[in-house]
Design a protein around this motif. Structure first.
Motif, PDB file in Angstrom:
ATOM      1  N   GLY A 172     -47.149 -98.209 131.546  1.00  0.00           N
ATOM      2  CA  GLY A 172     -48.379 -97.576 131.980  1.00  0.00           C
ATOM      3  C   GLY A 172     -48.213 -96.202 132.588  1.00  0.00           C
ATOM      4  N   PHE A 173     -49.347 -95.667 133.055  1.00  0.00           N
ATOM      5  CA  PHE A 173     -49.394 -94.282 133.519  1.00  0.00           C
ATOM      6  C   PHE A 173     -50.634 -94.056 134.361  1.00  0.00           C
ATOM      7  CE2 PHE A 173     -51.502 -94.586 129.394  1.00  0.00           C
ATOM      8  CZ  PHE A 173     -52.737 -94.016 129.653  1.00  0.00           C
ATOM      9  N   CYS A 174     -50.660 -92.909 135.006  1.00  0.00           N
ATOM     10  CA  CYS A 174     -51.868 -92.398 135.673  1.00  0.00           C
ATOM     11  C   CYS A 174     -52.215 -91.067 135.029  1.00  0.00           C
ATOM     12  CB  CYS A 174     -51.640 -92.209 137.168  1.00  0.00           C
ATOM     13  SG  CYS A 174     -53.023 -91.383 138.005  1.00  0.00           S
ATOM     14  N   LYS A 175     -53.422 -90.953 134.537  1.00  0.00           N
ATOM     15  CA  LYS A 175     -53.877 -89.735 133.869  1.00  0.00           C
ATOM     16  C   LYS A 175     -55.082 -89.194 134.624  1.00  0.00           C
ATOM     17  CE  LYS A 175     -55.344 -88.168 129.260  1.00  0.00           C
ATOM     18  NZ  LYS A 175     -55.512 -88.615 127.839  1.00  0.00           N
ATOM     19  N   LEU A 176     -54.978 -87.956 135.061  1.00  0.00           N
ATOM     20  CA  LEU A 176     -56.079 -87.305 135.762  1.00  0.00           C
ATOM     21  C   LEU A 176     -56.694 -86.245 134.861  1.00  0.00           C
ATOM     22  CD1 LEU A 176     -54.601 -86.713 139.346  1.00  0.00           C
ATOM     23  CD2 LEU A 176     -56.030 -88.602 138.567  1.00  0.00           C
ATOM     24  N   VAL A 177     -58.018 -86.217 134.836  1.00  0.00           N
ATOM     25  CA  VAL A 177     -58.766 -85.214 134.080  1.00  0.00           C
ATOM     26  C   VAL A 177     -59.421 -84.297 135.097  1.00  0.00           C
ATOM     27  CG1 VAL A 177     -60.552 -84.827 132.357  1.00  0.00           C
ATOM     28  CG2 VAL A 177     -59.155 -86.902 132.240  1.00  0.00           C
ATOM     29  N   ILE A 178     -59.026 -83.022 135.065  1.00  0.00           N
ATOM     30  CA  ILE A 178     -59.381 -82.092 136.133  1.00  0.00           C
ATOM     31  C   ILE A 178     -60.131 -80.897 135.553  1.00  0.00           C
ATOM     32  CG2 ILE A 178     -58.450 -80.684 138.008  1.00  0.00           C
ATOM     33  CD1 ILE A 178     -55.899 -82.542 137.750  1.00  0.00           C
ATOM     34  N   GLY A 179     -61.187 -80.518 136.242  1.00  0.00           N
ATOM     35  CA  GLY A 179     -62.000 -79.405 135.792  1.00  0.00           C
ATOM     36  C   GLY A 179     -61.726 -78.125 136.560  1.00  0.00           C
ATOM     37  N   LYS A 180     -62.622 -77.195 136.427  1.00  0.00           N
ATOM     38  CA  LYS A 180     -62.502 -75.885 137.057  1.00  0.00           C
ATOM     39  C   LYS A 180     -62.401 -76.023 138.578  1.00  0.00           C
ATOM     40  CE  LYS A 180     -64.783 -71.340 137.064  1.00  0.00           C
ATOM     41  NZ  LYS A 180     -65.958 -70.575 136.580  1.00  0.00           N
ATOM     42  N   GLY A 181     -61.483 -75.270 139.166  1.00  0.00           N
ATOM     43  CA  GLY A 181     -61.328 -75.283 140.613  1.00  0.00           C
ATOM     44  C   GLY A 181     -60.703 -76.546 141.166  1.00  0.00           C
ATOM     45  N   GLY A 182     -60.089 -77.343 140.308  1.00  0.00           N
ATOM     46  CA  GLY A 182     -59.434 -78.555 140.782  1.00  0.00           C
ATOM     47  C   GLY A 182     -60.364 -79.749 140.946  1.00  0.00           C
ATOM     48  N   LYS A 183     -61.598 -79.645 140.435  1.00  0.00           N
ATOM     49  CA  LYS A 183     -62.541 -80.759 140.534  1.00  0.00           C
ATOM     50  C   LYS A 183     -62.057 -81.923 139.688  1.00  0.00           C
ATOM     51  CE  LYS A 183     -67.371 -82.053 139.713  1.00  0.00           C
ATOM     52  NZ  LYS A 183     -68.702 -81.594 139.253  1.00  0.00           N
ATOM     53  N   ILE A 184     -62.064 -83.129 140.261  1.00  0.00           N
ATOM     54  CA  ILE A 184     -61.639 -84.315 139.521  1.00  0.00           C
ATOM     55  C   ILE A 184     -62.803 -84.808 138.677  1.00  0.00           C
ATOM     56  CG2 ILE A 184     -60.706 -86.647 139.670  1.00  0.00           C
ATOM     57  CD1 ILE A 184     -59.665 -85.894 142.473  1.00  0.00           C
ATOM     58  N   GLY A 209     -64.836 -78.117 127.627  1.00  0.00           N
ATOM     59  CA  GLY A 209     -63.942 -77.335 126.783  1.00  0.00           C
ATOM     60  C   GLY A 209     -62.631 -76.943 127.417  1.00  0.00           C
ATOM     61  N   SER A 210     -62.329 -75.644 127.373  1.00  0.00           N
ATOM     62  CA  SER A 210     -61.026 -75.152 127.812  1.00  0.00           C
ATOM     63  C   SER A 210     -60.836 -75.186 129.327  1.00  0.00           C
ATOM     64  CB  SER A 210     -60.827 -73.718 127.306  1.00  0.00           C
ATOM     65  OG  SER A 210     -61.836 -72.853 127.825  1.00  0.00           O
ATOM     66  N   GLU A 211     -61.901 -75.497 130.069  1.00  0.00           N
ATOM     67  CA  GLU A 211     -61.768 -75.568 131.531  1.00  0.00           C
ATOM     68  C   GLU A 211     -61.027 -76.822 131.981  1.00  0.00           C
ATOM     69  OE1 GLU A 211     -65.639 -75.362 133.204  1.00  0.00           O
ATOM     70  OE2 GLU A 211     -65.928 -73.235 132.752  1.00  0.00           O
ATOM     71  N   VAL A 212     -60.799 -77.741 131.076  1.00  0.00           N
ATOM     72  CA  VAL A 212     -60.214 -79.037 131.425  1.00  0.00           C
ATOM     73  C   VAL A 212     -58.690 -78.962 131.436  1.00  0.00           C
ATOM     74  CG1 VAL A 212     -59.950 -81.448 130.711  1.00  0.00           C
ATOM     75  CG2 VAL A 212     -62.182 -80.310 130.522  1.00  0.00           C
ATOM     76  N   THR A 213     -58.107 -79.499 132.496  1.00  0.00           N
ATOM     77  CA  THR A 213     -56.656 -79.663 132.605  1.00  0.00           C
ATOM     78  C   THR A 213     -56.364 -81.151 132.742  1.00  0.00           C
ATOM     79  OG1 THR A 213     -56.404 -77.540 133.715  1.00  0.00           O
ATOM     80  CG2 THR A 213     -54.591 -79.110 133.949  1.00  0.00           C
ATOM     81  N   VAL A 214     -55.346 -81.621 132.049  1.00  0.00           N
ATOM     82  CA  VAL A 214     -54.968 -83.034 132.112  1.00  0.00           C
ATOM     83  C   VAL A 214     -53.547 -83.151 132.636  1.00  0.00           C
ATOM     84  CG1 VAL A 214     -54.531 -85.126 130.771  1.00  0.00           C
ATOM     85  CG2 VAL A 214     -56.511 -83.702 130.242  1.00  0.00           C
ATOM     86  N   THR A 215     -53.346 -84.002 133.618  1.00  0.00           N
ATOM     87  CA  THR A 215     -52.007 -84.275 134.124  1.00  0.00           C
ATOM     88  C   THR A 215     -51.735 -85.762 134.001  1.00  0.00           C
ATOM     89  OG1 THR A 215     -52.705 -84.650 136.422  1.00  0.00           O
ATOM     90  CG2 THR A 215     -52.196 -82.382 135.772  1.00  0.00           C
ATOM     91  N   GLN A 216     -50.472 -86.110 133.905  1.00  0.00           N
ATOM     92  CA  GLN A 216     -50.124 -87.519 133.718  1.00  0.00           C
ATOM     93  C   GLN A 216     -48.784 -87.835 134.374  1.00  0.00           C
ATOM     94  OE1 GLN A 216     -51.293 -89.196 129.984  1.00  0.00           O
ATOM     95  NE2 GLN A 216     -49.497 -90.527 129.856  1.00  0.00           N
ATOM     96  N   ALA A 217     -48.707 -88.991 134.999  1.00  0.00           N
ATOM     97  CA  ALA A 217     -47.454 -89.493 135.567  1.00  0.00           C
ATOM     98  C   ALA A 217     -47.223 -90.896 135.026  1.00  0.00           C
ATOM     99  CB  ALA A 217     -47.524 -89.510 137.093  1.00  0.00           C
ATOM    100  N   GLU A 218     -45.953 -91.221 134.783  1.00  0.00           N
ATOM    101  CA  GLU A 218     -45.600 -92.495 134.159  1.00  0.00           C
ATOM    102  C   GLU A 218     -45.067 -93.471 135.203  1.00  0.00           C
ATOM    103  OE1 GLU A 218     -46.301 -92.708 130.922  1.00  0.00           O
ATOM    104  OE2 GLU A 218     -46.802 -90.556 130.832  1.00  0.00           O
ATOM    105  N   PHE A 219     -45.365 -94.743 135.019  1.00  0.00           N
ATOM    106  CA  PHE A 219     -44.837 -95.754 135.933  1.00  0.00           C
ATOM    107  C   PHE A 219     -43.331 -95.919 135.802  1.00  0.00           C
ATOM    108  CE2 PHE A 219     -49.155 -97.532 136.743  1.00  0.00           C
ATOM    109  CZ  PHE A 219     -49.052 -97.599 138.122  1.00  0.00           C
ATOM    110  N   GLU A 220     -42.762 -95.509 134.683  1.00  0.00           N
ATOM    111  CA  GLU A 220     -41.309 -95.614 134.559  1.00  0.00           C
ATOM    112  C   GLU A 220     -40.601 -94.656 135.515  1.00  0.00           C
ATOM    113  OE1 GLU A 220     -40.621 -92.581 130.767  1.00  0.00           O
ATOM    114  OE2 GLU A 220     -40.423 -94.757 130.497  1.00  0.00           O
TER     115      GLU A 220
END
Length: 474
Positions: free
Chosen positions: A390-402, A366-377
């Motif tokens: 393209g891009f790199c998308k990271l899905v991160i949980g509580k406390g910075g857990k990947i 749920g709300s514990e999830v943080t998503v970050t993204q960086a673009e190849f451009e």
């Protein structure tokens, strides 16, 4: 001719990636090993899967680069495809790798190798034309084969699978690919880039459970390569001969092509190896095992690789072998269920995934999830190569857990390993930001995506106030 009677520590059925890894490890640890393989040593990966498909993709990528050389200020050139020579390239790659998987090498390691079919005759014995083998432990590593769906007319119509497509005497002028998963997309795009007119038919959405943004980029790339993509299209009838095949879709549309490639999934090889006689439970997905890959109904039998009913990936097969060795040989508990198993689709651009997608993570956390993204451009190396999709998308949980990641772009399969290393060692997203990346590299995109997680905190009002306070001390 009488059969040999052998009593060994480990009997392995199947000399693909999983079986070979077990046999090599066990033999080098001093255990007696019998290894069975009725087909080609090296299994599907070497002979009909990963190796030939990536060799084909490399040729197709070169042809595509020639046709788009103008982006580098060079003249475009149309590649002349000589299918016989291209097949020679594929065969040459296989021949170069084959000695590593050869019968001679494994006999040199101390294994007894039988190149024949084997099947259980009871819970503790396997039999073949040459031998009856009793073993302390049995490893079923028979892999998987292309699944053929029960579409009316398909069984009576000539069709290709990944196991036969590379042996075609001529390049097909047109090709219908039934199935828009990884295999269908990879091969469909490769043939299109080599000049074949390709139509991909997928009953749902191409690429399966990937991030929607990733699928959109791959779809656009396929269309740019001239591939016709039919999604949400169910095939209800097939007919034809060696000159032409027809595929009728549920909406009445009839597709015609010279050849048909069936790529709708893989089925575990569980038939004709006597699993019933061994009291081993199984389904079409594979042998029923616990998390350590041990049969739930016969503790002397283990299943690894594609036949274990988990991820059908060559690197998963190698990992399964290590799980078996740790459990069965060293008596150390090890599970095959991990969160950091990566998977890569080698289309162009590549799509690499590990762990959970954003949707899967939000369903669980749920709300514990943080998503970050960086673009190849925004990646300088990508700009120099004029390859910024393209891009790199990271899905991160509580406390910075990947929790997971998806990378789309050139070299995505290489870059995803940075995320895999962190996840495997239970390191949070901060471990990636500590990395010093050489400049310019495409893998910098992973660090950029990881750094974005800390950006809101780093440049927050609170941090600004802290900096202002520290200025008072000079």
């Amino acid at each position: 001719m009488s059969r040999q009677e052998l009593n060994v520590d480990i009997c392995v059925i199947g000399a693909g990636a999983a079986g070979l890894s077990v046999a090599a490890g066990a033999a080098q640890l001093g255990l007696s090993v019998v290894l069975y393989e009725a087909g080609e040593m090296g299994g599907d990966c070497l002979n009909t899967g990963c190796v030939p498909s990536k060799a084909l993709i490399a040729a197709a990528k070169t042809a595509h680069s020639m046709q788009h050389a103008s982006r580098y200020g060079l003249g475009n050139a149309k590649a002349v495809v000589d299918w016989t020579r291209l097949r020679g390239h594929i065969d040459g790659v296989i021949e170069t790798i084959a000695p590593i998987d050869s019968q001679e090498r494994f006999e040199g390691l101390g294994c007894t190798v039988f190149r024949e079919h084997a099947a259980f005759i009871d819970p503790g014995r396997v039999q073949s034309p040459s031998a009856t083998v009793t073993a302390q432990k049995f490893v079923v590593a028979t892999g998987a084969t292309a699944f053929v769906p029960p579409i009316p007319g398909l069984a009576e119509t000539p069709f290709l699978t990944n196991e036969t497509v590379f042996a075609q005497p001529t390049q097909p002028k047109s090709l219908i690919v039934l199935g828009g998963g990884v295999i269908g997309v990879e091969l469909g795009q490769a043939f299109a880039r080599l000049g074949t007119q390709v139509t991909v038919v997928e009953a749902m959405t191409i690429m399966g459970p990937q991030e929607p943004e990733a699928v959109a980029i791959v779809r656009a790339s396929l269309l740019a390569d001239g591939v016709t993509v039919q999604e949400g299209a169910k095939a209800v009838a097939v007919s034809g001969d060696h000159a032409e095949v027809s595929v009728t879709l549920e909406d009445g549309l009839v597709l015609k092509a010279e050849r048909l490639l069936v790529a709708v999934g893989r089925a575990a090889r569980v038939e004709n190896i006597g699993l019933d006689k061994a009291h081993v439970s199984y389904s079409r997905k594979g042998v029923t095992t616990d998390d350590r890959l041990r049969s739930r109904s016969n503790p002397r039998v283990w299943a690894i690789g594609d036949v274990a009913g988990q991820e059908q990936l060559t690197h998963a097969a190698g990992f399964h072998a290590s799980v078996f060795i740790r459990n069965a040989v060293f008596k150390a508990p090890a599970t095959a269920v991990v969160a950091h198993m990566p998977a890569v689709a080698y289309c162009d651009p590549e799509v690499a995934k590990i762990g959970l997608t954003e949707a899967q993570a939000r369903d669980q956390f749920g709300s514990e999830v943080t998503v970050t993204q960086a673009e190849f451009e925004d990646n300088d190396r990508a700009q120099t190569e004029r390859s910024t999709e393209g891009f790199c998308k990271l899905v991160i949980g509580k406390g910075g857990k990947i929790l997971g990641a998806t990378i789309v772009g050139e070299g995505a399969g290489e870059a995803i390993q940075l995320v895999g290393l962190a996840m495997a060692n239970k390191k949070g997203v901060g471990a990636i930001t500590s990395l010093i990346s050489p400049y310019p590299t495409r893998s910098e995109i992973v660090k950029r995506a990881a750094s974005a997680y800390f950006t809101p905190k780093l440049f927050s009002d609170r941090t600004r106030k802290l900096v202002k306070f520290l200025k008072l001390f000079g």
